[in-house]
Design a protein around this motif. Sequence first.
Motif, PDB file in Angstrom:
ATOM      1  N   LYS A 221       0.804  -1.436   0.118  1.00 55.23           N
ATOM      2  CA  LYS A 221      -0.080  -0.135   0.009  1.00 55.23           C
ATOM      3  C   LYS A 221       0.928   1.191  -0.195  1.00 55.23           C
ATOM      4  CE  LYS A 221      -4.226  -1.678   2.254  1.00 55.23           C
ATOM      5  NZ  LYS A 221      -5.100  -1.519   3.621  1.00 55.23           N
ATOM      6  N   THR A 222       1.942   1.236   0.695  1.00 57.75           N
ATOM      7  CA  THR A 222       2.711   2.512   0.944  1.00 57.75           C
ATOM      8  C   THR A 222       3.415   2.666  -0.470  1.00 57.75           C
ATOM      9  OG1 THR A 222       3.364   1.841   3.259  1.00 57.75           O
ATOM     10  CG2 THR A 222       4.850   3.345   1.920  1.00 57.75           C
ATOM     11  N   ILE A 223       3.871   1.579  -1.113  1.00 57.84           N
ATOM     12  CA  ILE A 223       4.397   1.807  -2.548  1.00 57.84           C
ATOM     13  C   ILE A 223       3.517   2.455  -3.270  1.00 57.84           C
ATOM     14  CG2 ILE A 223       5.402   0.398  -4.460  1.00 57.84           C
ATOM     15  CD1 ILE A 223       6.487  -1.637  -2.494  1.00 57.84           C
ATOM     16  N   ILE A 224       2.226   1.821  -3.472  1.00 56.69           N
ATOM     17  CA  ILE A 224       1.415   2.746  -4.351  1.00 56.69           C
ATOM     18  C   ILE A 224       0.849   4.101  -3.858  1.00 56.69           C
ATOM     19  CG2 ILE A 224      -1.266   2.347  -5.075  1.00 56.69           C
ATOM     20  CD1 ILE A 224       0.625   0.229  -6.408  1.00 56.69           C
ATOM     21  N   GLU A 225       0.839   4.172  -2.754  1.00 61.56           N
ATOM     22  CA  GLU A 225       0.427   5.724  -2.133  1.00 61.56           C
ATOM     23  C   GLU A 225       1.655   6.502  -2.395  1.00 61.56           C
ATOM     24  OE1 GLU A 225      -1.249   7.564   1.850  1.00 61.56           O
ATOM     25  OE2 GLU A 225      -0.160   5.997   2.170  1.00 61.56           O
ATOM     26  N   GLU A 226       2.955   6.168  -2.294  1.00 57.37           N
ATOM     27  CA  GLU A 226       3.944   6.807  -2.684  1.00 57.37           C
ATOM     28  C   GLU A 226       4.391   6.948  -4.120  1.00 57.37           C
ATOM     29  OE1 GLU A 226       6.828   5.904  -0.071  1.00 57.37           O
ATOM     30  OE2 GLU A 226       5.886   6.491   1.807  1.00 57.37           O
ATOM     31  N   GLY A 227       3.785   6.063  -4.889  1.00 62.08           N
ATOM     32  CA  GLY A 227       3.909   6.293  -6.458  1.00 62.08           C
ATOM     33  C   GLY A 227       5.416   5.689  -6.547  1.00 62.08           C
ATOM     34  N   ARG A 228       5.845   4.455  -6.082  1.00 62.00           N
ATOM     35  CA  ARG A 228       7.188   4.084  -5.931  1.00 62.00           C
ATOM     36  C   ARG A 228       7.234   2.668  -6.931  1.00 62.00           C
ATOM     37  NH1 ARG A 228       9.423   2.359  -1.738  1.00 62.00           N
ATOM     38  NH2 ARG A 228       7.740   2.639  -0.364  1.00 62.00           N
ATOM     39  N   GLU A 229       6.380   2.351  -7.478  1.00 61.83           N
ATOM     40  CA  GLU A 229       6.249   1.215  -8.415  1.00 61.83           C
ATOM     41  C   GLU A 229       7.397   1.028  -9.173  1.00 61.83           C
ATOM     42  OE1 GLU A 229       2.014   3.105  -8.825  1.00 61.83           O
ATOM     43  OE2 GLU A 229       4.140   3.637  -8.694  1.00 61.83           O
ATOM     44  N   ALA A 230       8.150   2.168  -9.845  1.00 63.97           N
ATOM     45  CA  ALA A 230       9.302   1.872 -10.605  1.00 63.97           C
ATOM     46  C   ALA A 230      10.391   1.448  -9.835  1.00 63.97           C
ATOM     47  CB  ALA A 230       9.708   2.861 -11.484  1.00 63.97           C
ATOM     48  N   GLN A 231      10.714   1.755  -8.289  1.00 64.09           N
ATOM     49  CA  GLN A 231      11.601   1.463  -7.603  1.00 64.09           C
ATOM     50  C   GLN A 231      11.516   0.603  -6.340  1.00 64.09           C
ATOM     51  OE1 GLN A 231      14.792   2.873  -7.889  1.00 64.09           O
ATOM     52  NE2 GLN A 231      14.348   3.564  -9.811  1.00 64.09           N
ATOM     53  N   CYS A 232      10.699  -0.397  -6.467  1.00 64.77           N
ATOM     54  CA  CYS A 232      10.461  -1.162  -5.398  1.00 64.77           C
ATOM     55  C   CYS A 232      10.794  -2.701  -5.469  1.00 64.77           C
ATOM     56  CB  CYS A 232       8.985  -1.338  -5.081  1.00 64.77           C
ATOM     57  SG  CYS A 232       7.821  -1.946  -6.253  1.00 64.77           S
ATOM     58  N   ASP A 233      11.579  -3.025  -6.630  1.00 66.95           N
ATOM     59  CA  ASP A 233      11.877  -4.126  -7.136  1.00 66.95           C
ATOM     60  C   ASP A 233      13.027  -4.470  -8.027  1.00 66.95           C
ATOM     61  OD1 ASP A 233      10.009  -7.184  -6.958  1.00 66.95           O
ATOM     62  OD2 ASP A 233      11.618  -6.994  -8.430  1.00 66.95           O
ATOM     63  N   ARG A 234      13.692  -5.411  -7.693  1.00 65.88           N
ATOM     64  CA  ARG A 234      14.992  -5.467  -8.502  1.00 65.88           C
ATOM     65  C   ARG A 234      14.836  -5.946  -9.757  1.00 65.88           C
ATOM     66  NH1 ARG A 234      20.313  -5.767  -6.535  1.00 65.88           N
ATOM     67  NH2 ARG A 234      19.951  -6.339  -4.679  1.00 65.88           N
ATOM     68  N   TRP A 235      13.775  -6.546 -10.115  1.00 68.35           N
ATOM     69  CA  TRP A 235      13.574  -7.384 -11.469  1.00 68.35           C
ATOM     70  C   TRP A 235      12.442  -6.653 -12.269  1.00 68.35           C
ATOM     71  CZ3 TRP A 235      17.678 -10.282 -10.543  1.00 68.35           C
ATOM     72  CH2 TRP A 235      17.885 -10.530  -9.352  1.00 68.35           C
ATOM     73  N   TYR A 236      11.596  -5.821 -11.716  1.00 64.68           N
ATOM     74  CA  TYR A 236      10.439  -5.363 -12.418  1.00 64.68           C
ATOM     75  C   TYR A 236      10.586  -3.605 -12.491  1.00 64.68           C
ATOM     76  CZ  TYR A 236       8.469  -9.942 -11.683  1.00 64.68           C
ATOM     77  OH  TYR A 236       8.380 -11.167 -11.731  1.00 64.68           O
ATOM     78  N   ASP A 237      10.769  -3.122 -13.398  1.00 71.60           N
ATOM     79  CA  ASP A 237      10.536  -1.649 -13.174  1.00 71.60           C
ATOM     80  C   ASP A 237       9.647  -0.809 -14.231  1.00 71.60           C
ATOM     81  OD1 ASP A 237      11.722  -1.781 -15.921  1.00 71.60           O
ATOM     82  OD2 ASP A 237      13.830  -1.162 -15.210  1.00 71.60           O
ATOM     83  N   THR A 238       8.846  -1.437 -14.660  1.00 77.55           N
ATOM     84  CA  THR A 238       7.521  -1.051 -15.323  1.00 77.55           C
ATOM     85  C   THR A 238       6.449  -1.017 -14.501  1.00 77.55           C
ATOM     86  OG1 THR A 238       8.584  -2.073 -17.721  1.00 77.55           O
ATOM     87  CG2 THR A 238       6.332  -1.243 -17.649  1.00 77.55           C
ATOM     88  N   PRO A 239       6.041   0.481 -14.371  1.00 80.37           N
ATOM     89  CA  PRO A 239       5.122   0.669 -13.402  1.00 80.37           C
ATOM     90  C   PRO A 239       3.796  -0.378 -13.645  1.00 80.37           C
ATOM     91  CG  PRO A 239       6.173   2.600 -13.883  1.00 80.37           C
ATOM     92  CD  PRO A 239       6.649   1.562 -14.935  1.00 80.37           C
ATOM     93  N   CYS A 240       3.377  -0.454 -14.864  1.00 78.91           N
ATOM     94  CA  CYS A 240       2.073  -1.049 -15.022  1.00 78.91           C
ATOM     95  C   CYS A 240       2.302  -2.677 -14.764  1.00 78.91           C
ATOM     96  CB  CYS A 240       1.537  -0.749 -16.243  1.00 78.91           C
ATOM     97  SG  CYS A 240       2.629  -1.412 -17.674  1.00 78.91           S
ATOM     98  N   VAL A 241       3.527  -3.172 -14.907  1.00 79.56           N
ATOM     99  CA  VAL A 241       3.503  -4.556 -14.733  1.00 79.56           C
ATOM    100  C   VAL A 241       3.373  -4.686 -12.955  1.00 79.56           C
ATOM    101  CG1 VAL A 241       5.423  -6.383 -14.511  1.00 79.56           C
ATOM    102  CG2 VAL A 241       4.874  -4.827 -16.444  1.00 79.56           C
ATOM    103  N   VAL A 242       4.225  -3.606 -12.187  1.00 79.13           N
ATOM    104  CA  VAL A 242       4.307  -3.572 -10.917  1.00 79.13           C
ATOM    105  C   VAL A 242       2.791  -3.606 -10.292  1.00 79.13           C
ATOM    106  CG1 VAL A 242       5.016  -2.476  -8.796  1.00 79.13           C
ATOM    107  CG2 VAL A 242       6.671  -2.981 -10.733  1.00 79.13           C
TER     108      VAL A 242
END
Length: 332
Positions: free
Chosen positions: A191-212
Amino acid sequence: MAWLAGSQRADGEFDVYASLAPDLTHGCNLDPSIFPTAVMAQALGHVPEADGLRGRALDFLVSERDRFGLWRHWARRNPLSASLPPDLDDTACASDALSRGGYFPGTNREILLGNRDRQGRFRTWLVPGTGWTGHDRLTLTASQLRHIPVYVKFFQSTSASLDDVDAVVNANVIHYLGEGDHVRPVVAWLKTIIEEGREAQCDRWYDTPCVVRYFISRALRKLAPDARPLMTARLAETALSGGESAFETALTACSLLDWNLLPHDPIQTLLADQGEDGTWQRQTLYHGGRARRPGGGFADPVPDTPHWGSNGLTTAFCLEAIARYRALSKAT
């Protein structure tokens, strides 16, 4: 559907390509792997017409499972298969696909539940020496001892770390495991990741926001229905534009459908963009990792980082979106 049927291997595996080009436009080579077939089986579970394809894919996943009910990234026929340890991303997605398809996923729940950090988040890798506390710890550790030199080389030569904790991996794990005490710390983090818009910076293997968002949304849909206002607001902020690919359109449409929102325009765009052979263009789903910055977040992938995707993967996501849209339209 006919193209997918024709492209599926006899053992049920769906092909995936690896390329150093992030857009997969050149230098693509077949790379036998577990994750793409597992994710495609999950997506095709929403498409009644794909039951036969899904069943063969599930048979393939069963054939690739080890005696602990775990999976590695590369399929056994890939020469690189033994070069890396089991991981929770492949294991969770393969197990979830099997479970939802009526198959027994294997006795791996306790192993996954024992592989968490002090904050209650799931570690990505299952390797000796990471504080794993599962009931078969000694047996699992003993089975890996002869592989330790190979694993050491893997962690030394890639951006992966023994203590990796990745958001998409965690979303996929709780999506498989379902309700329980293990859900709370992971849901709070997602929830914190979504709230702060950090989808591109929360996972080593995925950096496309719509995928996350796709993977986080499907996990939160049933395990945290109170996340609906947060998710729908975030999806509204990232409204689809005409320049996005069919891949991104399909993933975002699926995220909207998670919250019972009908993505009329995106679905019409997908239908119009379908190729004459019945497929949609390939795009990267995940890549080979990136370095973690000391202050948080990740650096960009280095030039020799492989990226994975296929027309089949994109097509499975598009078919999922269309099938779910039609089902929800009929129900409302």
